[in-house]
Design a protein around this motif. Structure first.
Motif, PDB file in Angstrom:
ATOM      1  N   ARG A 204       0.855  -1.175   0.000  1.00  0.00           N
ATOM      2  CA  ARG A 204       0.000   0.000   0.000  1.00  0.00           C
ATOM      3  C   ARG A 204       0.903   1.243   0.000  1.00  0.00           C
ATOM      4  O   ARG A 204       2.109   1.166  -0.139  1.00  0.00           O
ATOM      5  CB  ARG A 204      -0.929   0.003   1.228  1.00  0.00           C
ATOM      6  CG  ARG A 204      -1.595  -1.315   1.550  1.00  0.00           C
ATOM      7  CD  ARG A 204      -2.336  -1.911   0.386  1.00  0.00           C
ATOM      8  NE  ARG A 204      -3.416  -1.052  -0.111  1.00  0.00           N
ATOM      9  CZ  ARG A 204      -4.174  -1.348  -1.148  1.00  0.00           C
ATOM     10  NH1 ARG A 204      -3.956  -2.453  -1.817  1.00  0.00           N
ATOM     11  NH2 ARG A 204      -5.134  -0.519  -1.523  1.00  0.00           N
ATOM     12  N   LYS A 205       0.283   2.391   0.196  1.00  0.00           N
ATOM     13  CA  LYS A 205       1.032   3.639   0.218  1.00  0.00           C
ATOM     14  C   LYS A 205       2.133   3.591   1.271  1.00  0.00           C
ATOM     15  O   LYS A 205       1.888   3.253   2.429  1.00  0.00           O
ATOM     16  CB  LYS A 205       0.070   4.791   0.521  1.00  0.00           C
ATOM     17  CG  LYS A 205       0.725   6.163   0.566  1.00  0.00           C
ATOM     18  CD  LYS A 205      -0.311   7.236   0.872  1.00  0.00           C
ATOM     19  CE  LYS A 205       0.325   8.620   0.946  1.00  0.00           C
ATOM     20  NZ  LYS A 205      -0.683   9.658   1.282  1.00  0.00           N
ATOM     21  N   GLU A 206       3.350   3.931   0.852  1.00  0.00           N
ATOM     22  CA  GLU A 206       4.481   3.837   1.769  1.00  0.00           C
ATOM     23  C   GLU A 206       4.401   4.881   2.869  1.00  0.00           C
ATOM     24  O   GLU A 206       3.819   5.962   2.703  1.00  0.00           O
ATOM     25  CB  GLU A 206       5.802   3.971   1.014  1.00  0.00           C
ATOM     26  CG  GLU A 206       6.120   5.371   0.545  1.00  0.00           C
ATOM     27  CD  GLU A 206       7.526   5.493  -0.002  1.00  0.00           C
ATOM     28  OE1 GLU A 206       8.142   4.455  -0.317  1.00  0.00           O
ATOM     29  OE2 GLU A 206       8.019   6.625  -0.127  1.00  0.00           O
ATOM     30  N   LEU A 207       5.007   4.529   3.990  1.00  0.00           N
ATOM     31  CA  LEU A 207       5.167   5.453   5.103  1.00  0.00           C
ATOM     32  C   LEU A 207       6.643   5.802   5.170  1.00  0.00           C
ATOM     33  O   LEU A 207       7.483   4.942   5.454  1.00  0.00           O
ATOM     34  CB  LEU A 207       4.713   4.803   6.414  1.00  0.00           C
ATOM     35  CG  LEU A 207       3.306   4.207   6.437  1.00  0.00           C
ATOM     36  CD1 LEU A 207       3.036   3.540   7.771  1.00  0.00           C
ATOM     37  CD2 LEU A 207       2.259   5.262   6.148  1.00  0.00           C
ATOM     38  N   SER A 208       6.980   7.053   4.896  1.00  0.00           N
ATOM     39  CA  SER A 208       8.374   7.475   4.864  1.00  0.00           C
ATOM     40  C   SER A 208       8.447   8.969   5.124  1.00  0.00           C
ATOM     41  O   SER A 208       7.422   9.649   5.217  1.00  0.00           O
ATOM     42  CB  SER A 208       8.998   7.156   3.499  1.00  0.00           C
ATOM     43  OG  SER A 208       8.374   7.930   2.475  1.00  0.00           O
ATOM     44  N   ARG A 209       9.664   9.462   5.243  1.00  0.00           N
ATOM     45  CA  ARG A 209       9.842  10.907   5.408  1.00  0.00           C
ATOM     46  C   ARG A 209       9.247  11.664   4.218  1.00  0.00           C
ATOM     47  O   ARG A 209       8.692  12.748   4.376  1.00  0.00           O
ATOM     48  CB  ARG A 209      11.331  11.242   5.554  1.00  0.00           C
ATOM     49  CG  ARG A 209      11.598  12.731   5.778  1.00  0.00           C
ATOM     50  CD  ARG A 209      13.086  13.038   5.671  1.00  0.00           C
ATOM     51  NE  ARG A 209      13.844  12.553   6.805  1.00  0.00           N
ATOM     52  CZ  ARG A 209      14.109  13.283   7.897  1.00  0.00           C
ATOM     53  NH1 ARG A 209      13.639  14.526   8.001  1.00  0.00           N
ATOM     54  NH2 ARG A 209      14.833  12.776   8.874  1.00  0.00           N
ATOM     55  N   GLN A 210       9.329  11.073   3.038  1.00  0.00           N
ATOM     56  CA  GLN A 210       8.812  11.743   1.847  1.00  0.00           C
ATOM     57  C   GLN A 210       7.292  11.874   1.887  1.00  0.00           C
ATOM     58  O   GLN A 210       6.727  12.866   1.424  1.00  0.00           O
ATOM     59  CB  GLN A 210       9.239  10.982   0.581  1.00  0.00           C
ATOM     60  CG  GLN A 210      10.703  11.100   0.224  1.00  0.00           C
ATOM     61  CD  GLN A 210      11.617  10.341   1.186  1.00  0.00           C
ATOM     62  OE1 GLN A 210      11.240   9.295   1.709  1.00  0.00           O
ATOM     63  NE2 GLN A 210      12.810  10.872   1.420  1.00  0.00           N
ATOM     64  N   THR A 211       6.597  10.870   2.425  1.00  0.00           N
ATOM     65  CA  THR A 211       5.130  10.900   2.423  1.00  0.00           C
ATOM     66  C   THR A 211       4.542  11.524   3.680  1.00  0.00           C
ATOM     67  O   THR A 211       3.437  12.065   3.642  1.00  0.00           O
ATOM     68  CB  THR A 211       4.560   9.478   2.270  1.00  0.00           C
ATOM     69  OG1 THR A 211       4.981   8.664   3.377  1.00  0.00           O
ATOM     70  CG2 THR A 211       5.029   8.849   0.966  1.00  0.00           C
ATOM     71  N   LEU A 212       5.260  11.455   4.805  1.00  0.00           N
ATOM     72  CA  LEU A 212       4.724  11.956   6.074  1.00  0.00           C
ATOM     73  C   LEU A 212       5.370  13.257   6.531  1.00  0.00           C
ATOM     74  O   LEU A 212       4.820  13.955   7.380  1.00  0.00           O
ATOM     75  CB  LEU A 212       4.889  10.896   7.172  1.00  0.00           C
ATOM     76  CG  LEU A 212       4.157   9.571   6.962  1.00  0.00           C
ATOM     77  CD1 LEU A 212       4.416   8.636   8.136  1.00  0.00           C
ATOM     78  CD2 LEU A 212       2.663   9.778   6.774  1.00  0.00           C
ATOM     79  N   GLY A 213       6.551  13.573   6.011  1.00  0.00           N
ATOM     80  CA  GLY A 213       7.219  14.801   6.411  1.00  0.00           C
ATOM     81  C   GLY A 213       8.032  14.691   7.676  1.00  0.00           C
ATOM     82  O   GLY A 213       8.604  15.688   8.137  1.00  0.00           O
ATOM     83  N   VAL A 214       8.085  13.505   8.282  1.00  0.00           N
ATOM     84  CA  VAL A 214       8.893  13.279   9.485  1.00  0.00           C
ATOM     85  C   VAL A 214       9.631  11.957   9.315  1.00  0.00           C
ATOM     86  O   VAL A 214       9.216  11.097   8.522  1.00  0.00           O
ATOM     87  CB  VAL A 214       8.021  13.239  10.768  1.00  0.00           C
ATOM     88  CG1 VAL A 214       7.328  14.569  10.997  1.00  0.00           C
ATOM     89  CG2 VAL A 214       7.002  12.107  10.700  1.00  0.00           C
ATOM     90  N   PRO A 215      10.731  11.743  10.047  1.00  0.00           N
ATOM     91  CA  PRO A 215      11.438  10.466   9.945  1.00  0.00           C
ATOM     92  C   PRO A 215      10.542   9.290  10.329  1.00  0.00           C
ATOM     93  O   PRO A 215       9.690   9.409  11.222  1.00  0.00           O
ATOM     94  CB  PRO A 215      12.591  10.623  10.947  1.00  0.00           C
ATOM     95  CG  PRO A 215      12.766  12.089  11.113  1.00  0.00           C
ATOM     96  CD  PRO A 215      11.408  12.697  10.960  1.00  0.00           C
ATOM     97  N   VAL A 216      10.739   8.176   9.657  1.00  0.00           N
ATOM     98  CA  VAL A 216       9.980   6.954   9.940  1.00  0.00           C
ATOM     99  C   VAL A 216      10.968   5.825  10.228  1.00  0.00           C
ATOM    100  O   VAL A 216      11.812   5.497   9.386  1.00  0.00           O
ATOM    101  CB  VAL A 216       9.070   6.557   8.769  1.00  0.00           C
ATOM    102  CG1 VAL A 216       8.360   5.236   9.070  1.00  0.00           C
ATOM    103  CG2 VAL A 216       8.041   7.656   8.490  1.00  0.00           C
ATOM    104  N   VAL A 217      10.862   5.254  11.405  1.00  0.00           N
ATOM    105  CA  VAL A 217      11.652   4.083  11.787  1.00  0.00           C
ATOM    106  C   VAL A 217      10.726   2.872  11.737  1.00  0.00           C
ATOM    107  O   VAL A 217       9.658   2.884  12.347  1.00  0.00           O
ATOM    108  CB  VAL A 217      12.251   4.242  13.193  1.00  0.00           C
ATOM    109  CG1 VAL A 217      12.927   2.950  13.642  1.00  0.00           C
ATOM    110  CG2 VAL A 217      13.246   5.393  13.215  1.00  0.00           C
ATOM    111  N   SER A 218      11.114   1.865  10.995  1.00  0.00           N
ATOM    112  CA  SER A 218      10.284   0.663  10.882  1.00  0.00           C
ATOM    113  C   SER A 218      10.901  -0.480  11.676  1.00  0.00           C
ATOM    114  O   SER A 218      12.121  -0.606  11.767  1.00  0.00           O
ATOM    115  CB  SER A 218      10.116   0.250   9.423  1.00  0.00           C
ATOM    116  OG  SER A 218      11.357  -0.110   8.857  1.00  0.00           O
ATOM    117  N   ILE A 219      10.024  -1.297  12.249  1.00  0.00           N
ATOM    118  CA  ILE A 219      10.447  -2.477  13.010  1.00  0.00           C
ATOM    119  C   ILE A 219       9.599  -3.643  12.533  1.00  0.00           C
ATOM    120  O   ILE A 219       8.376  -3.521  12.427  1.00  0.00           O
ATOM    121  CB  ILE A 219      10.252  -2.276  14.522  1.00  0.00           C
ATOM    122  CG1 ILE A 219      10.989  -1.030  15.005  1.00  0.00           C
ATOM    123  CG2 ILE A 219      10.718  -3.511  15.292  1.00  0.00           C
ATOM    124  CD1 ILE A 219      10.659  -0.661  16.447  1.00  0.00           C
ATOM    125  N   GLY A 220      10.240  -4.758  12.223  1.00  0.00           N
ATOM    126  CA  GLY A 220       9.467  -5.895  11.744  1.00  0.00           C
ATOM    127  C   GLY A 220      10.094  -7.220  12.093  1.00  0.00           C
ATOM    128  O   GLY A 220      11.307  -7.318  12.306  1.00  0.00           O
TER     129      GLY A 220
END
Length: 298
Positions: A204-220
């Protein structure tokens, strides 16, 4: 063979013989844990590997389904990497648990939220009365999936980010691996964002600094492996089969199959608890792990 995987470590190993520039890899041990760090620094390497520019830390732990209790070393190692990638800013952090709680292999994110210590509402006199001054503000949400809400996960999180203005988003999701041996035994922490559903070919739509405007840290944590990838991992080079022959034999039906361990319920429950404790520990370093466990018990 081009295996499907969300783990940067596996993708880097798959392309290592190509001598790519713009990719740095290192590995070390911390007690019983093995830690691998991949840095992708150039767009050309990112396109070849299939992962965005960024840093990917993979921690290999004893199988979650075998551990009776959350191990202190595992939590501290994860917390150290999470804190480092989140950064020193003491502002509000939004933790998003991605996935469908009704589908067990996809329930990791929502289950992590059950154990989060949400503190954004604990302020002023309330915090002083509870002896919790100095808490970092944290908000937590499990937004569900498109099929449940009719709203894209990315749209929900983007709307929340615009409203509460966190300094960082931590997104937790189940992943796919190319190997059964890594299911429920590895944790990937990255600062490049995440595409919900990518592990099951439903990105789906990515979650990233480019799409949200803030840093995104992912954990999986990898909880599934697809049928064709599993067959390829087990059978490539056997009986004279090459990649094209394997795909012809297992596709398209194999593409619709996702394999998960039979102890997946236990795996998800224990992995979610360890990850929630690690995130809480990373965001609230002034509180002891014992107190965090008591305060955040689901």
């Amino acid at each position: 063979m081009n295996f499907r995987t969300d783990l940067a470590m596996e993708l880097e190993q798959q392309h290592r013989s190509e001598g790519l520039t713009g990719v740095e890899s290192e590995e070390w041990r911390a007690g019983q844990l093995s830690i691998n760090r991949i840095r992708i620094t150039q767009e050309q390497a990112a396109r070849r590997i299939g992962k965005p520019v960024g840093e990917y830390v993979t921690i290999t732990v004893p199988a979650f389904s075998d551990d009776v209790t959350a191990a202190h070393d595992e939590i501290e190692a994860m917390a150290e990497q999470i804190a480092r990638l989140v950064g020193d800013d003491k502002g509000l952090v939004l933790v998003a648990g991605l996935g469908n709680v009704q589908i067990t292999p996809d329930a990791l994110g929502p289950k992590v939220i059950d154990g989060m210590l949400a503190t954004r509402h604990i302020q002023g006199e309330v915090a002083r009365a509870a002896g919790l001054e100095g808490l970092r503000p944290v908000a937590a949400i499990a937004p569900g999936v498109l099929g449940q809400t009719g709203v894209e996960t990315g749209e929900i999180i983007a709307a929340i980010v615009r409203d509460i203005k966190p300094c960082c988003v931590i997104a937790v999701d189940a992943l796919a691996s190319r190997s059964l041996e890594r299911l429920g035994r590895t944790v990937q922490v990255a600062n490049s964002g995440i595409s919900p559903g990518s592990g099951v070919a439903n990105a789906r739509k990515e979650l990233s600094r480019q799409t949200l405007g803030v840093p995104v840290v992912s954990i999986g944590v990898p909880t599934v492996v697809d049928g064709v990838t599993l067959a390829g991992d087990l059978m490539t080079g056997r009986d004279g089969l090459d990649e094209d022959e394997l795909r012809a034999r297992f596709e398209p039906r194999g593409c619709a199959m996702m394999v998960t361990p039979r102890e997946i319920d236990l795996l998800i429950r224990r992995a979610a608890r360890v990850i929630s404790l690690a995130i809480n520990r990373a965001l609230q370093p002034a509180i002891s792990l014992t107190d965090i466990a008591a305060l955040s018990a689901p």
